[in-house]
Design a protein around this motif. Sequence first.
Motif, PDB file in Angstrom:
ATOM      1  N   SER A  46       0.800  -1.228   0.000  1.00 35.75           N
ATOM      2  CA  SER A  46       0.000   0.000   0.000  1.00 35.75           C
ATOM      3  C   SER A  46       0.829   1.271   0.000  1.00 35.75           C
ATOM      4  CB  SER A  46      -0.965   0.001   1.194  1.00 35.75           C
ATOM      5  OG  SER A  46      -1.927  -1.020   1.057  1.00 35.75           O
ATOM      6  N   LEU A  47       2.157   1.140  -0.138  1.00 37.45           N
ATOM      7  CA  LEU A  47       2.977   2.345  -0.294  1.00 37.45           C
ATOM      8  C   LEU A  47       2.536   3.164  -1.501  1.00 37.45           C
ATOM      9  CD1 LEU A  47       6.622   1.071   0.380  1.00 37.45           C
ATOM     10  CD2 LEU A  47       5.239   2.516   1.871  1.00 37.45           C
ATOM     11  N   ILE A  48       1.980   2.497  -2.511  1.00 34.72           N
ATOM     12  CA  ILE A  48       1.536   3.190  -3.727  1.00 34.72           C
ATOM     13  C   ILE A  48       0.492   4.250  -3.431  1.00 34.72           C
ATOM     14  CG2 ILE A  48       2.063   1.287  -5.299  1.00 34.72           C
ATOM     15  CD1 ILE A  48      -1.014   0.614  -5.145  1.00 34.72           C
ATOM     16  N   TRP A  49      -0.198   4.133  -2.294  1.00 35.55           N
ATOM     17  CA  TRP A  49      -1.292   5.053  -1.983  1.00 35.55           C
ATOM     18  C   TRP A  49      -0.864   6.240  -1.114  1.00 35.55           C
ATOM     19  CZ3 TRP A  49      -4.717   0.262  -0.715  1.00 35.55           C
ATOM     20  CH2 TRP A  49      -5.257  -0.251  -1.893  1.00 35.55           C
ATOM     21  N   ILE A  50       0.343   6.230  -0.592  1.00 36.07           N
ATOM     22  CA  ILE A  50       0.807   7.371   0.202  1.00 36.07           C
ATOM     23  C   ILE A  50       1.037   8.603  -0.677  1.00 36.07           C
ATOM     24  CG2 ILE A  50       2.735   8.266   1.558  1.00 36.07           C
ATOM     25  CD1 ILE A  50       2.849   5.680   3.059  1.00 36.07           C
ATOM     26  N   PRO A  51       1.677   8.495  -1.845  1.00 31.18           N
ATOM     27  CA  PRO A  51       1.887   9.693  -2.660  1.00 31.18           C
ATOM     28  C   PRO A  51       0.591  10.405  -3.048  1.00 31.18           C
ATOM     29  CG  PRO A  51       3.359   7.958  -3.393  1.00 31.18           C
ATOM     30  CD  PRO A  51       2.400   7.332  -2.406  1.00 31.18           C
ATOM     31  N   THR A  52      -0.493   9.667  -3.189  1.00 32.39           N
ATOM     32  CA  THR A  52      -1.762  10.281  -3.586  1.00 32.39           C
ATOM     33  C   THR A  52      -2.680  10.559  -2.398  1.00 32.39           C
ATOM     34  OG1 THR A  52      -2.671   8.071  -4.025  1.00 32.39           O
ATOM     35  CG2 THR A  52      -1.691   9.245  -5.881  1.00 32.39           C
ATOM     36  N   GLY A  53      -2.206  10.319  -1.189  1.00 33.90           N
ATOM     37  CA  GLY A  53      -2.962  10.668   0.005  1.00 33.90           C
ATOM     38  C   GLY A  53      -4.027   9.680   0.413  1.00 33.90           C
ATOM     39  N   LEU A  54      -4.135   8.542  -0.295  1.00 36.80           N
ATOM     40  CA  LEU A  54      -5.143   7.552   0.082  1.00 36.80           C
ATOM     41  C   LEU A  54      -4.774   6.836   1.372  1.00 36.80           C
ATOM     42  CD1 LEU A  54      -7.827   6.333  -0.877  1.00 36.80           C
ATOM     43  CD2 LEU A  54      -6.507   4.603  -2.114  1.00 36.80           C
ATOM     44  N   ARG A  55      -3.476   6.772   1.667  1.00 36.66           N
ATOM     45  CA  ARG A  55      -3.008   6.203   2.926  1.00 36.66           C
ATOM     46  C   ARG A  55      -2.010   7.155   3.564  1.00 36.66           C
ATOM     47  NH1 ARG A  55      -6.731   3.629   2.456  1.00 36.66           N
ATOM     48  NH2 ARG A  55      -7.034   1.372   2.446  1.00 36.66           N
ATOM     49  N   ARG A 133       8.212  11.379   0.596  1.00 34.53           N
ATOM     50  CA  ARG A 133       8.947  12.340  -0.231  1.00 34.53           C
ATOM     51  C   ARG A 133       8.247  12.558  -1.566  1.00 34.53           C
ATOM     52  NH1 ARG A 133      14.633  10.071  -1.145  1.00 34.53           N
ATOM     53  NH2 ARG A 133      14.824  11.949  -2.449  1.00 34.53           N
ATOM     54  N   ILE A 134       7.743  11.464  -2.148  1.00 33.11           N
ATOM     55  CA  ILE A 134       7.011  11.590  -3.411  1.00 33.11           C
ATOM     56  C   ILE A 134       5.745  12.419  -3.195  1.00 33.11           C
ATOM     57  CG2 ILE A 134       5.840  10.343  -5.257  1.00 33.11           C
ATOM     58  CD1 ILE A 134       7.699   7.956  -4.629  1.00 33.11           C
ATOM     59  N   HIS A 135       5.042  12.158  -2.101  1.00 35.14           N
ATOM     60  CA  HIS A 135       3.811  12.895  -1.797  1.00 35.14           C
ATOM     61  C   HIS A 135       4.075  14.391  -1.687  1.00 35.14           C
ATOM     62  CE1 HIS A 135      -0.101  13.756  -0.008  1.00 35.14           C
ATOM     63  NE2 HIS A 135       0.521  14.399   0.968  1.00 35.14           N
ATOM     64  N   VAL A 136       5.128  14.742  -0.952  1.00 32.80           N
ATOM     65  CA  VAL A 136       5.459  16.159  -0.767  1.00 32.80           C
ATOM     66  C   VAL A 136       5.825  16.807  -2.099  1.00 32.80           C
ATOM     67  CG1 VAL A 136       7.121  17.749   0.276  1.00 32.80           C
ATOM     68  CG2 VAL A 136       6.129  15.907   1.647  1.00 32.80           C
ATOM     69  N   PHE A 166       4.220   0.451 -12.085  1.00 31.83           N
ATOM     70  CA  PHE A 166       3.011   0.590 -12.894  1.00 31.83           C
ATOM     71  C   PHE A 166       1.881   1.195 -12.056  1.00 31.83           C
ATOM     72  CE2 PHE A 166       4.781  -3.198 -15.318  1.00 31.83           C
ATOM     73  CZ  PHE A 166       5.165  -2.447 -16.417  1.00 31.83           C
ATOM     74  N   GLU A 167       1.722   0.700 -10.834  1.00 36.19           N
ATOM     75  CA  GLU A 167       0.645   1.202  -9.975  1.00 36.19           C
ATOM     76  C   GLU A 167       0.852   2.669  -9.615  1.00 36.19           C
ATOM     77  OE1 GLU A 167      -1.177  -2.158  -7.305  1.00 36.19           O
ATOM     78  OE2 GLU A 167       0.991  -2.191  -7.070  1.00 36.19           O
ATOM     79  N   LEU A 168       2.098   3.034  -9.323  1.00 38.82           N
ATOM     80  CA  LEU A 168       2.404   4.420  -8.998  1.00 38.82           C
ATOM     81  C   LEU A 168       2.124   5.323 -10.201  1.00 38.82           C
ATOM     82  CD1 LEU A 168       3.615   6.184  -6.719  1.00 38.82           C
ATOM     83  CD2 LEU A 168       5.849   5.827  -7.769  1.00 38.82           C
ATOM     84  N   LEU A 169       2.518   4.867 -11.378  1.00 41.34           N
ATOM     85  CA  LEU A 169       2.304   5.633 -12.601  1.00 41.34           C
ATOM     86  C   LEU A 169       0.822   5.882 -12.844  1.00 41.34           C
ATOM     87  CD1 LEU A 169       3.170   6.777 -15.394  1.00 41.34           C
ATOM     88  CD2 LEU A 169       3.239   4.417 -16.217  1.00 41.34           C
ATOM     89  N   ILE A 172      -0.828   8.046  -9.936  1.00 46.55           N
ATOM     90  CA  ILE A 172      -0.541   9.482  -9.997  1.00 46.55           C
ATOM     91  C   ILE A 172      -1.264  10.128 -11.171  1.00 46.55           C
ATOM     92  CG2 ILE A 172       1.313  11.130 -10.487  1.00 46.55           C
ATOM     93  CD1 ILE A 172       3.084   9.564  -8.580  1.00 46.55           C
ATOM     94  N   ASP A 173      -1.339   9.429 -12.294  1.00 42.30           N
ATOM     95  CA  ASP A 173      -2.107   9.937 -13.430  1.00 42.30           C
ATOM     96  C   ASP A 173      -3.560  10.200 -13.008  1.00 42.30           C
ATOM     97  OD1 ASP A 173      -2.614  10.221 -16.499  1.00 42.30           O
ATOM     98  OD2 ASP A 173      -4.071   8.722 -15.826  1.00 42.30           O
ATOM     99  N   ALA A 174      -4.181   9.235 -12.333  1.00 43.25           N
ATOM    100  CA  ALA A 174      -5.575   9.397 -11.890  1.00 43.25           C
ATOM    101  C   ALA A 174      -5.705  10.514 -10.853  1.00 43.25           C
ATOM    102  CB  ALA A 174      -6.090   8.080 -11.321  1.00 43.25           C
ATOM    103  N   TYR A 175      -4.738  10.591  -9.963  1.00 42.49           N
ATOM    104  CA  TYR A 175      -4.753  11.613  -8.905  1.00 42.49           C
ATOM    105  C   TYR A 175      -4.694  13.020  -9.499  1.00 42.49           C
ATOM    106  CZ  TYR A 175      -2.992  14.065  -4.706  1.00 42.49           C
ATOM    107  OH  TYR A 175      -2.798  14.917  -3.649  1.00 42.49           O
ATOM    108  N   LEU A 176      -3.809  13.221 -10.467  1.00 40.24           N
ATOM    109  CA  LEU A 176      -3.703  14.541 -11.097  1.00 40.24           C
ATOM    110  C   LEU A 176      -4.963  14.886 -11.869  1.00 40.24           C
ATOM    111  CD1 LEU A 176      -0.002  14.348 -12.354  1.00 40.24           C
ATOM    112  CD2 LEU A 176      -0.879  15.696 -10.426  1.00 40.24           C
TER     113      LEU A 176
END
Length: 389
Positions: A46-55, A133-136, A166-169, A172-176
Amino acid sequence: MRDMKRVAVVGSGFGALSTIRELRKRDGDVEITMIAPRAELIYLPSLIWIPTGLRKPEDLRVDLSRFLLANRVKHVAARVTGLESGGRLVRIDNGDSMENDGLVIASGGRFIKRLPGIEHTIALCEGIDAAERIHVRLNTMQGGTLAFGFGPNPHEPQAVRGGPVFELLFGIDAYLRQQGRRNQFTLVFFNGSEQPGARLGERAVKKLLDAMHRREIKTYLGHKPVRFEPGKVVTEREEIDADLILFMPGMTGPEWAENSGLTLSPGGMIKADQHTLVEGTERVYVVGDSGSFPGPDWMPKQAHMADLQAAAAAQNLLNDFAGKPASATFKTELICIVDMLGKGVLVYRSPTRTLVTPPSRLLHAAKRLFEKQYLSRYRNPKPLPQRAH
C-alpha cells in the motif's frame, strides 16, 4: 538434555511473519526468536497510496508486540551481520552471536544502486519515507515532467519490482486528473526492455502499454538507462528531461550474505532448492525476496510467494527436527491487482494459465479489503490453533 528446539527467524516482513505463523500452527513447543531491528511490519503493497494521500504512514505501520506475545515469540532488536558454524550461529550488530537449531532467513533483499546519479531518483519500495517524499514533491510541484521506470538484476530475472511502478504511474495519473492538474504535467515511462513487466505475461504487458497510450503517457522502451542527472534520465539512445524521477532498481540479496558462507546465485541472492532449503546447509531455509529459487524466470517477488515459501520452510524444518525428510514444496503463481487508484486490473499467472481482467472498481475495493484483513491478523492477533506435526 535440552529437548525444546530453537528456531531463529530473520526479518519482520511478510515471509518472516508467515513463517512464525506456520511454525506455531504446527508446533506449540518450538522456541521462536525473531531477529529484526524493530517489532514492526510495514505493509509495503500500500505504499503506492501514500503519494496520492489515500493512505498515511500510520495506516501501514503495525506494532507487532501483541502478535509476538500471543504466539510466544521472543524479539531480538538487532541487525544480522553474518553467520557462523553453517548457520547455527547468527551474528548481530551488537557483537553477540545467537545459537539456533534451525534458521529461516526472511530479511528481504536490497536494491542495486550502481547506476551513476541514482541519488537523483526516488525508489518507492524503499519504504514510508520514500513514499512521503514523493507525496510532498507531487503536491508542491506546479507542473513539469514525471518520469517512471524500473531496472533489472541482469543475473537474476526474478529480482525485479515492476508492479509497484506501474501502480504508482497509473495512480498518480488518476490523482492529477482528479485534481484537475493533469494538463500541467507530462508523464513518461522508460524501460530497457521492449516488453516491460514481462513476468506478468504478454497479455498483461500489452494491456498496460495500451493503458499508457490512452492516458497520454509517453513511453521510451528498449534502451537501458545509463545514468541519471539532476532533471534528466540518460539512456543508451536519448536524454529524457524530468523534474521528478521515480525509479525502482533491480534487487539483490542482503549485504551480510556475501561473506556468510551461504551459496549465492549469480545475482547475489541466497540459493535454495525446491524445499526452500539453502543449498549445502542443514536446517537453514530462505523465503521471500532474499532467496533465489528453482522455477520459471517469471516467479514473482511478492508477498504471496513469500507466504507460500514460508509454509514449505516451516513444514520442512519441523520434519527435520522429527527425523523426517523434507516433503513440502511451494507452487509458483503470480497474483496481483495492478491498482489504478479508482480501478484495478487482476493479473494471475501459473505454469499452465494466465488471466488478465478488464479494469474494475470492484478490484480496487478488493485490494483495500485484502489489506484490512491481512493486517488484522497482526493488529488484533489471536493465538493460532496448533496441530501435530
